[in-house]
Design a protein around this motif. Structure first.
Motif, PDB file in Angstrom:
ATOM      1  N   SER A  35       9.509   3.519  -0.275  1.00 26.58           N
ATOM      2  CA  SER A  35       8.384   4.442  -0.453  1.00 26.58           C
ATOM      3  C   SER A  35       8.016   5.124   0.857  1.00 26.58           C
ATOM      4  O   SER A  35       8.404   4.672   1.940  1.00 26.58           O
ATOM      5  N   ARG A  39       0.306   4.390   5.943  1.00 27.62           N
ATOM      6  CA  ARG A  39      -0.144   3.163   6.635  1.00 27.62           C
ATOM      7  C   ARG A  39       0.702   2.937   7.889  1.00 27.62           C
ATOM      8  O   ARG A  39       1.873   3.320   7.932  1.00 27.62           O
ATOM      9  N   TYR A  51       9.532   1.103   4.757  1.00 23.54           N
ATOM     10  CA  TYR A  51       8.877   2.330   4.281  1.00 23.54           C
ATOM     11  C   TYR A  51       9.415   3.481   5.120  1.00 23.54           C
ATOM     12  O   TYR A  51       9.968   3.280   6.202  1.00 23.54           O
ATOM     13  N   GLU A  70       5.461  10.108  -8.003  1.00 24.74           N
ATOM     14  CA  GLU A  70       4.096   9.584  -8.104  1.00 24.74           C
ATOM     15  C   GLU A  70       3.599   9.341  -6.703  1.00 24.74           C
ATOM     16  O   GLU A  70       4.381   9.100  -5.794  1.00 24.74           O
ATOM     17  N   TYR A  79       0.425   6.262  -0.508  1.00 27.92           N
ATOM     18  CA  TYR A  79       1.769   5.740  -0.753  1.00 27.92           C
ATOM     19  C   TYR A  79       2.424   6.626  -1.812  1.00 27.92           C
ATOM     20  O   TYR A  79       1.761   7.009  -2.780  1.00 27.92           O
ATOM     21  N   GLU A  99       8.464  -0.858  -6.276  1.00 27.17           N
ATOM     22  CA  GLU A  99       7.355  -1.799  -6.067  1.00 27.17           C
ATOM     23  C   GLU A  99       6.182  -0.953  -5.600  1.00 27.17           C
ATOM     24  O   GLU A  99       6.112  -0.566  -4.435  1.00 27.17           O
ATOM     25  N   ASP A 101       1.835   0.560  -6.563  1.00 30.10           N
ATOM     26  CA  ASP A 101       0.544   0.105  -7.081  1.00 30.10           C
ATOM     27  C   ASP A 101       0.384   0.489  -8.558  1.00 30.10           C
ATOM     28  O   ASP A 101       1.191   1.252  -9.100  1.00 30.10           O
TER      29      ASP A 101
HETATM   30  P1  5GP Z   1       1.369  -2.645   1.456  1.00 29.18           P
HETATM   31  O1  5GP Z   1       0.478  -1.850   2.367  1.00 29.18           O
HETATM   32  O2  5GP Z   1       0.879  -4.073   1.300  1.00 29.18           O
HETATM   33  O3  5GP Z   1       2.820  -2.546   1.823  1.00 29.18           O
HETATM   34  O4  5GP Z   1       1.242  -1.991   0.008  1.00 29.18           O
HETATM   35  C1  5GP Z   1      -0.029  -1.794  -0.554  1.00 29.18           C
HETATM   36  C2  5GP Z   1       0.113  -1.359  -1.999  1.00 29.18           C
HETATM   37  O5  5GP Z   1       0.800  -0.106  -2.067  1.00 29.18           O
HETATM   38  C3  5GP Z   1       0.913  -2.332  -2.865  1.00 29.18           C
HETATM   39  O6  5GP Z   1       0.235  -2.472  -4.113  1.00 29.18           O
HETATM   40  C4  5GP Z   1       2.228  -1.628  -3.059  1.00 29.18           C
HETATM   41  O7  5GP Z   1       2.837  -1.981  -4.289  1.00 29.18           O
HETATM   42  C5  5GP Z   1       1.764  -0.186  -3.093  1.00 29.18           C
HETATM   43  N1  5GP Z   1       2.840   0.791  -2.852  1.00 29.18           N
HETATM   44  C6  5GP Z   1       3.920   0.680  -2.061  1.00 29.18           C
HETATM   45  N2  5GP Z   1       4.697   1.777  -2.165  1.00 29.18           N
HETATM   46  C7  5GP Z   1       4.094   2.586  -3.072  1.00 29.18           C
HETATM   47  C8  5GP Z   1       4.419   3.859  -3.634  1.00 29.18           C
HETATM   48  O8  5GP Z   1       5.429   4.499  -3.343  1.00 29.18           O
HETATM   49  N3  5GP Z   1       3.535   4.382  -4.527  1.00 29.18           N
HETATM   50  C9  5GP Z   1       2.394   3.726  -4.895  1.00 29.18           C
HETATM   51  N4  5GP Z   1       1.629   4.316  -5.811  1.00 29.18           N
HETATM   52  N5  5GP Z   1       2.066   2.537  -4.407  1.00 29.18           N
HETATM   53  C10 5GP Z   1       2.903   1.966  -3.499  1.00 29.18           C
END
Ligand code: 5GP
Ligand code: ADP
Length: 186
Positions: A35, A39, A51, A70, A79, A99, A101
Motif C-alpha cells: 500500500s 504515515r 509500504y 481505494e 492509506y 491488508e 482497513d
Molecule cells: P499501520 O499503520 O498499522 O501499518 O496500518 C493502519 C491501518 O491501515 C491498518 O488497519 C491497515 O490494515 C490499514 N491499511 C494499510 N494499507 C492500507 C490501504 O492501502 N488502504 C486502506 N484503506 N487501509 C490500509
C-alpha cells in the motif's frame, strides 16, 4: 484466468500481520499488496517493501489523478491501494491479498463484488489493547486514536464475508488457509 481478490481487515494490533505472515510462510505463491501511506516508517520498515511512504502532497496527487482502487484515512494518516497494480496482478493470474482497513475493504467490495472480505477479530477488547500496547510501536496518543476506531470497525465487519477470531495463532492461520483455499475452489 482471473483470480479472486482477498481482503483482510481488522483493528490495529489484532494480529493481521502476524496471521498473514503465518499464512504466507505456508503459501508462498500468495503476494501481499504493498500500500501507499502518509504515515512515517516504523523502525525497520523499508520503502517499497512494507509500504510506499508518500508525502501528503504525493498522496493527494494520486487521489486527484484517480490512481487508487481505494483509499482511506485511518487514525490521522492516509492509506491507499494503487488500482493499476491490483488489476495487473489479477489479470496475470497472481494470488493477491490486500491488508487494508475496513473502510477501504468496503470500497473494494463495491467495485469488485467478487472480492472476498475477511475480518480478523480479537478474542476480547482487553486482548486487543494488550497486543497493541505490547507491540510497542506507537505512542500513547496514537494508541488512543487507533482504539477509538474499534467500535466502527466491528460494525463494518458485519458486512464482511468471513470473520476469523485470532485467539490461538496457529488455529487462526489454519482457519484463514481453509477460507482462502475453499474460496478458490468455488
Ligand atoms: P499501520 O499503520 O498499522 O501499518 O496500518 C493502519 C491501518 O491501515 C491498518 O488497519 C491497515 O490494515 C490499514 N491499511 C494499510 N494499507 C492500507 C490501504 O492501502 N488502504 C486502506 N484503506 N487501509 C490500509
Ligand atoms: P496488526 O497487523 O493487526 O496491527 P500485529 O500482527 O502487528 O497486528 O500483532 C500485534 C501484536 O500482537 C504483536 O506483538 C503480535 O506478536 C501479537 N499477536 C498476534 N497474534 C497473536 C495471538 N494469536 N496471540 C497473542 N499475541 C498475538
Amino acid at each position: 484466468m482471473n483470480k479472486k481478490l482477498f481482503v483482510i481487515s481488522g483493528s490495529s494490533g489484532v494480529g493481521k500481520g502476524t496471521v498473514l505472515k503465518g499464512f504466507l510462510n505456508k503459501n508462498p505463491h500468495f503476494m501481499l499488496s504493498i500500500s501507499c501511506t502518509t504515515r512515517l516508517p516504523r523502525e525497520g520498515e523499508v520503502d517499497g517493501v512494507n509500504y510506499f511512504f508518500l508525502s501528503k502532497e504525493e498522496f493527494q496527487n494520486c487521489i486527484d489523478n484517480d490512481k487508487f482502487l481505494e483509499w482511506a484515512e485511518f487514525a490521522g494518516n492516509r492509506y491507499g491501494t494503487k488500482r493499476k497494480y491490483i488489476k495487473q496482478c489479477l489479470a496475470d493470474g497472481k494470488d493477491i491479498i490486500l491488508e487494508i482497513d475496513t473502510k477501504g475493504a468496503l470500497q473494494v467490495k463495491k467495485q469488485m463484488p467478487e472480492a472476498v472480505l475477511i475480518f480478523i477479530a480479537p478474542p476480547s477488547l482487553e486482548a486487543l489493547e494488550k497486543r497493541l500496547r505490547g507491540r510497542q510501536t506507537e505512542d500513547e496518543a496514537t494508541i488512543q486514536k487507533r482504539l477509538h476506531e474499534v467500535k466502527q470497525e466491528l460494525e463494518r465487519a458485519q458486512n464482511f464475508d468471513y470473520k476469523i477470531v485470532n485467539d490461538e495463532l496457529e488455529r487462526a492461520v489454519s482457519e484463514l488457509e481453509n477460507v482462502i483455499i475453499g474460496e478458490q475452489k468455488c
